[in-house]
Scaffold this motif. Structure first.
Motif, PDB file in Angstrom:
ATOM      1  N   VAL A 141       0.863  -1.178   0.000  1.00  0.00           N
ATOM      2  CA  VAL A 141       0.000   0.000   0.000  1.00  0.00           C
ATOM      3  C   VAL A 141       0.897   1.224   0.000  1.00  0.00           C
ATOM      4  CG1 VAL A 141      -1.645   1.367   1.340  1.00  0.00           C
ATOM      5  CG2 VAL A 141      -1.938  -1.107   1.175  1.00  0.00           C
ATOM      6  N   LEU A 142       0.617   2.142  -0.911  1.00  0.00           N
ATOM      7  CA  LEU A 142       1.332   3.414  -0.938  1.00  0.00           C
ATOM      8  C   LEU A 142       0.660   4.379   0.023  1.00  0.00           C
ATOM      9  CD1 LEU A 142       2.085   4.026  -4.717  1.00  0.00           C
ATOM     10  CD2 LEU A 142       3.761   3.770  -2.878  1.00  0.00           C
ATOM     11  N   LEU A 143       1.476   5.053   0.822  1.00  0.00           N
ATOM     12  CA  LEU A 143       0.971   5.971   1.830  1.00  0.00           C
ATOM     13  C   LEU A 143       1.335   7.396   1.423  1.00  0.00           C
ATOM     14  CD1 LEU A 143      -0.438   5.664   4.613  1.00  0.00           C
ATOM     15  CD2 LEU A 143       1.815   5.932   5.645  1.00  0.00           C
ATOM     16  N   ASP A 144       0.293   8.207   1.162  1.00  0.00           N
ATOM     17  CA  ASP A 144       0.506   9.616   0.843  1.00  0.00           C
ATOM     18  C   ASP A 144       1.345   9.813  -0.413  1.00  0.00           C
ATOM     19  OD1 ASP A 144      -0.259  12.170   1.544  1.00  0.00           O
ATOM     20  OD2 ASP A 144       1.648  12.616   2.523  1.00  0.00           O
ATOM     21  N   ARG A 145       1.387   8.830  -1.276  1.00  0.00           N
ATOM     22  CA  ARG A 145       2.137   8.903  -2.533  1.00  0.00           C
ATOM     23  C   ARG A 145       1.305   8.213  -3.619  1.00  0.00           C
ATOM     24  NH1 ARG A 145       4.630  11.185   0.866  1.00  0.00           N
ATOM     25  NH2 ARG A 145       6.885  11.298   1.202  1.00  0.00           N
ATOM     26  N   SER A 154      -3.597   2.574  -2.510  1.00  0.00           N
ATOM     27  CA  SER A 154      -3.007   3.778  -1.938  1.00  0.00           C
ATOM     28  C   SER A 154      -3.983   4.455  -0.986  1.00  0.00           C
ATOM     29  CB  SER A 154      -2.584   4.759  -3.036  1.00  0.00           C
ATOM     30  OG  SER A 154      -3.683   5.099  -3.860  1.00  0.00           O
ATOM     31  N   VAL A 155      -3.412   5.085   0.045  1.00  0.00           N
ATOM     32  CA  VAL A 155      -4.179   5.910   0.982  1.00  0.00           C
ATOM     33  C   VAL A 155      -3.594   7.312   0.895  1.00  0.00           C
ATOM     34  CG1 VAL A 155      -4.861   6.296   3.369  1.00  0.00           C
ATOM     35  CG2 VAL A 155      -4.652   3.956   2.503  1.00  0.00           C
ATOM     36  N   LEU A 156      -4.421   8.263   0.478  1.00  0.00           N
ATOM     37  CA  LEU A 156      -3.954   9.621   0.211  1.00  0.00           C
ATOM     38  C   LEU A 156      -4.741  10.624   1.039  1.00  0.00           C
ATOM     39  CD1 LEU A 156      -4.080   9.249  -3.671  1.00  0.00           C
ATOM     40  CD2 LEU A 156      -2.062   8.910  -2.237  1.00  0.00           C
ATOM     41  N   VAL A 157      -4.180  11.818   1.160  1.00  0.00           N
ATOM     42  CA  VAL A 157      -4.881  12.945   1.761  1.00  0.00           C
ATOM     43  C   VAL A 157      -5.043  14.007   0.682  1.00  0.00           C
ATOM     44  CG1 VAL A 157      -4.723  14.793   3.472  1.00  0.00           C
ATOM     45  CG2 VAL A 157      -4.060  12.468   4.096  1.00  0.00           C
ATOM     46  N   ASP A 158      -6.171  14.676   0.667  1.00  0.00           N
ATOM     47  CA  ASP A 158      -6.442  15.714  -0.327  1.00  0.00           C
ATOM     48  C   ASP A 158      -5.688  16.992   0.058  1.00  0.00           C
ATOM     49  OD1 ASP A 158      -7.407  17.472  -2.198  1.00  0.00           O
ATOM     50  OD2 ASP A 158      -9.514  16.865  -1.982  1.00  0.00           O
ATOM     51  N   HIS A 159      -4.396  17.034  -0.279  1.00  0.00           N
ATOM     52  CA  HIS A 159      -3.557  18.172   0.097  1.00  0.00           C
ATOM     53  C   HIS A 159      -4.001  19.453  -0.597  1.00  0.00           C
ATOM     54  CE1 HIS A 159      -0.792  15.631   2.278  1.00  0.00           C
ATOM     55  NE2 HIS A 159      -0.737  14.809   1.242  1.00  0.00           N
ATOM     56  N   ASP A 160      -4.473  19.339  -1.817  1.00  0.00           N
ATOM     57  CA  ASP A 160      -4.970  20.499  -2.544  1.00  0.00           C
ATOM     58  C   ASP A 160      -6.102  21.162  -1.763  1.00  0.00           C
ATOM     59  OD1 ASP A 160      -7.003  21.758  -4.506  1.00  0.00           O
ATOM     60  OD2 ASP A 160      -5.199  21.594  -5.748  1.00  0.00           O
ATOM     61  N   ALA A 298      -4.659   2.135   5.908  1.00  0.00           N
ATOM     62  CA  ALA A 298      -3.493   1.531   5.258  1.00  0.00           C
ATOM     63  C   ALA A 298      -3.361   0.068   5.647  1.00  0.00           C
ATOM     64  CB  ALA A 298      -2.226   2.300   5.627  1.00  0.00           C
ATOM     65  N   VAL A 299      -3.526  -0.228   6.936  1.00  0.00           N
ATOM     66  CA  VAL A 299      -3.423  -1.618   7.396  1.00  0.00           C
ATOM     67  C   VAL A 299      -4.580  -2.445   6.849  1.00  0.00           C
ATOM     68  CG1 VAL A 299      -3.486  -3.118   9.426  1.00  0.00           C
ATOM     69  CG2 VAL A 299      -2.108  -1.030   9.461  1.00  0.00           C
ATOM     70  N   SER A 300      -5.790  -1.897   6.869  1.00  0.00           N
ATOM     71  CA  SER A 300      -6.953  -2.639   6.365  1.00  0.00           C
ATOM     72  C   SER A 300      -6.794  -2.988   4.894  1.00  0.00           C
ATOM     73  CB  SER A 300      -8.235  -1.822   6.566  1.00  0.00           C
ATOM     74  OG  SER A 300      -8.513  -1.652   7.933  1.00  0.00           O
ATOM     75  N   LEU A 301      -6.397  -2.004   4.084  1.00  0.00           N
ATOM     76  CA  LEU A 301      -6.218  -2.261   2.653  1.00  0.00           C
ATOM     77  C   LEU A 301      -5.131  -3.305   2.416  1.00  0.00           C
ATOM     78  CD1 LEU A 301      -6.448   1.259   0.951  1.00  0.00           C
ATOM     79  CD2 LEU A 301      -8.143  -0.572   0.931  1.00  0.00           C
TER      80      LEU A 301
END
Length: 333
Positions: A141-145, A154-160, A298-301
């Motif tokens: 799983v990609l974290l924040d990338r 992937s697990v992302l945050v909407d930085h925009d 992230a862990v669940s995915l």
């Protein structure tokens, strides 16, 4: 060292029977099972858990590779991942790359040698090259990338959106001349935060001049130096958006050294909502990333991917929120 064969001899049973009692893989007569357990206790037998795990094709371990564990944000994420992994019966092996592709490659080789069941990866600016070779070797799983060339969860945050919230908030307080302390341009988060912030200003008919933006490194000292540069390049600014909380704290220190007060003389918004954000003076208004959700999702995915290796990849985007404290004030006319 006591072996399973020693236990079998002591209990007067076969090795297979000892294995069945320990793993509960077949019914064993209660009297025989009790004899085996007594032998295990008497001989203080401890099974080789690694060998057993490898035979089953799993080690119950997760690799976690972060760019900078000294950053309180990543430390908080790591803790959430560790807690979620523990609840699921997994041990987390943490590696810190310092944003170095070379260190990433070395640590990834070590993690693969340890037969990890899966990997949670937040890489450096060169992460695509490093990660691509692993995308089919282990569930990940990609974290924040994001790597668009590789189909991976992937697990992302909407930085925009987070940057947009910061810009809209400062504009709403009446600020028109605003500075920005950005993170590294080759990161994925800082440019997105700057885009959202710029969009909020443009909606209000304001422009962000090049002289009012100083890039830094996401560290406290970098924020202090960037604030000093901003005051020299754009002395007219009345508010600052720092692209993470550590740099915002460094900026507060720089302002104090010039005899300026926050928020009386300068309003300041950070990003992340690290634990220290409430302990600064004044407490820091910031854009909070959903740390608990980042870690648990992230862990669940990852564990779902371990169970279903061929399922379609998933992309989860989590929303940040504005946390209003005391580091901002309405512009004085």
């Amino acid at each position: 060292m006591t072996t399973i064969a020693d236990v079998a001899r002591y209990a007067g049973v076969s090795v297979a029977t000892v294995s069945h009692v320990m793993n509960r893989t077949r019914h064993v007569e209660p009297e025989t099972a009790e004899r085996v357990r007594a032998a295990i206790t008497a001989l203080r037998y401890s099974p080789n858990s690694l060998a057993r795990s490898l035979r089953r094709g799993e080690t119950k371990t997760i690799g976690l590779l972060l760019p900078d564990n000294s950053n309180p944000f990543f430390a908080s994420v790591a803790r959430q991942i560790e807690d979620a992994g523990f609840v699921a019966g997994y041990t987390v092996i943490l590696c810190n790359s310092d944003g170095s592709a070379e260190k990433e490659e070395r640590y990834l080789s070590v993690l693969m040698a340890k037969q990890i069941d899966g990997l949670i990866f937040a890489g450096s600016s060169d992460h695509a090259r490093v990660f691509a070779s692993l995308s089919t070797a282990v569930p990940a799983v990609l974290l924040d990338r994001e790597i668009h060339s590789v189909h991976v969860d992937s697990v992302l945050v909407d930085h925009d959106h987070g940057g947009y919230l910061a810009g809209r908030y400062l504009v709403g307080l009446g600020h028109k001349r605003i500075g920005v302390i950005g993170g590294p341009r080759d990161s994925s988060s800082s440019p997105a935060r700057l885009r959202g912030f710029t969009r909020a200003l443009e909606e209000a008919g304001l422009a962000l001049s090049p002289s009012s933006v100083v890039d830094s490194d996401y560290h406290f000292a970098g924020g202090r130096l960037a604030m000093e540069r901003l005051m020299e390049q754009a002395p007219e600014i009345t508010a600052v958006f720092a692209c993470n909380d550590l740099m915002a704290m460094g900026a507060i220190t720089a302002l104090r050294s010039r005899g300026l007060r926050v928020p009386d003389d300068m309003s300041l918004v950070g990003f992340d909502d690290i634990p220290y954000a409430v302990t600064t003076w004044p407490p820091l208004t910031t854009i909070a990333q959903p740390v608990e959700k980042i870690g648990t999702r992230a862990v669940s995915l990852l564990l779902e991917r371990v169970g279903e290796p061929t399922a379609p990849s998933r992309r989860e985007v989590l929303a940040p929120v504005l946390v209003e404290r005391e580091s901002c004030a309405a512009l004085r006319q």
